[in-house]
Design an enzyme around this catalytic site. Structure first.
Site, PDB file in Angstrom:
ATOM      1  N   SER A   1       1.189  -2.657   6.578  1.00 14.71           N
ATOM      2  CA  SER A   1       0.105  -1.855   6.024  1.00 14.71           C
ATOM      3  C   SER A   1      -1.025  -1.740   7.056  1.00 14.71           C
ATOM      4  O   SER A   1      -0.797  -1.247   8.160  1.00 14.71           O
ATOM      5  CB  SER A   1      -0.371  -2.445   4.698  1.00 14.71           C
ATOM      6  OG  SER A   1      -1.217  -1.539   4.015  1.00 14.71           O
TER       7      SER A   1
ATOM      8  N   ASP B   1       7.835   2.593  -2.177  1.00 17.23           N
ATOM      9  CA  ASP B   1       6.428   2.370  -1.820  1.00 17.23           C
ATOM     10  C   ASP B   1       5.557   3.375  -2.574  1.00 17.23           C
ATOM     11  O   ASP B   1       5.648   4.579  -2.335  1.00 17.23           O
ATOM     12  CB  ASP B   1       6.247   2.541  -0.309  1.00 17.23           C
ATOM     13  CG  ASP B   1       4.877   2.087   0.184  1.00 17.23           C
ATOM     14  OD1 ASP B   1       3.888   2.240  -0.563  1.00 17.23           O
ATOM     15  OD2 ASP B   1       4.790   1.594   1.324  1.00 17.23           O
TER      16      ASP B   1
ATOM     17  N   HIS C   1       5.160  -1.318  -1.627  1.00 16.43           N
ATOM     18  CA  HIS C   1       4.236  -1.510  -0.508  1.00 16.43           C
ATOM     19  C   HIS C   1       4.113  -3.004  -0.272  1.00 16.43           C
ATOM     20  O   HIS C   1       3.103  -3.637  -0.588  1.00 16.43           O
ATOM     21  CB  HIS C   1       2.875  -0.876  -0.862  1.00 16.43           C
ATOM     22  CG  HIS C   1       1.960  -0.730   0.315  1.00 16.43           C
ATOM     23  ND1 HIS C   1       2.191   0.180   1.311  1.00 16.43           N
ATOM     24  CD2 HIS C   1       0.819  -1.371   0.659  1.00 16.43           C
ATOM     25  CE1 HIS C   1       1.228   0.101   2.218  1.00 16.43           C
ATOM     26  NE2 HIS C   1       0.390  -0.845   1.842  1.00 16.43           N
TER      27      HIS C   1
END
Length: 281
Positions: free
Chosen positions: A102, A233, A261
């Protein structure tokens, strides 16, 4: 396995290492508001058995690293991007394999562009090149962003864990979610965090215009790149990972079926061998 505070760019950051320093170094960089605890110890041990010399660390304001008052970070976004290079300096490491998730993927990519001589390879998990041509977050994420919720009392450990669990489930995919194990991990994380309110707040109040977009520069990346992306995600749908792999020369895309995610344990059987393959040489 050792944990220590090291001076980095004028502050102290907490790092922990696994494996033999003589093995290829792999620096793990997690996302916004995430301490090193989110790189789970068994995951680090699997990489170290590669064999690799694995380093994880607490971002500023997370874990045992330097903390500022909630809502008042005494640093800017670019400092988070420079800190991993400072960690390599503190450990006497010239070049390392970077694994980012991320925001950590964005940090790793920026380092690959700005400090290419410090990078052996990049692994970008749950990462996006950003752009209006890419699909937006799912409805549940957009609804979460637009809905005002009661504030959490971060001094109440159980309330804090409940809030963090709810957030994790929001971003999770369809793989099994081991809530008891996650509660144990979060309780341990909170116990070693200097100021939890700072940890969950300060990264989100940093200006988001401090760093120029990297997408126009993706063609400059010259090291091996692995893109890991969950098929479920909800923040960055798979097209984001596909765009990264398409626009970075020679990048290799590995989709993680059912992952959101996140990089949950059920996905490690795919992710760990892929990371070890990308960090060979």
């Amino acid at each position: 396995m050792t944990e220590q505070l090291v001076p980095v760019n004028g502050v102290e950051l907490c790092i922990e290492t696994f494996g033999d320093p003589a093995d290829p170094p792999v620096l793990l960089i997690h996302g916004a508001a995430a301490s090193m605890d989110y790189w789970e110890t068994p995951f680090c041990e699997l990489l170290a058995a590669g064999p690799r010399y694995v380093i994880r660390y607490d971002h500023r304001d997370t874990g045992r690293s330097a903390a500022d008052p909630p809502g008042e970070p005494a640093y800017e976004g670019p400092d988070l991007f420079k800190d991993p290079v400072g960690i390599l300096d503190a450990l006497g490491i010239d070049r390392a394999h970077l694994v980012g998730l991320s925001m950590g993927g964005a940090i790793a990519l920026q380092i690959g562009l700005d400090y290419p001589d410090r990078v052996r390879s990049l692994t970008l998990a749950s990462t996006s090149p950003l752009g209006d041509d890419l699909p937006p977050p799912t409805d549940r994420i957009r609804e979460h962003f637009s809905t005002e919720t009661p504030p959490t009392d971060w001094s109440d450990t159980e309330a804090a864990i409940d809030s963090l669990i709810a957030e994790e489930k929001l971003y999770a995919g369809t793989l099994p979610y081991d809530e008891p194990a996650r509660r144990d991990l979060l309780r341990a994380m909170i116990a070693r965090t200097t100021d939890l309110a700072s940890a969950v707040t300060n990264h989100w109040v940093l200006p988001d215009d401090d760093t120029p977009p990297t997408r126009p520069r993706l063609g400059e990346v010259k090291v091996p790149v692995l893109v890991l992306h969950g098929t479920e995600d909800p923040l960055f749908p798979p097209a984001h990972g596909e765009a990264l792999a398409r626009e970075i020369p020679g990048a290799h895309l590995v989709l993680l079926p059912g992952a959101g995610h996140e990089l949950p344990e059920p996905a490690w059987e795919i992710a760990v061998p892929a990371i070890l393959a990308n960090t060979t040489g």
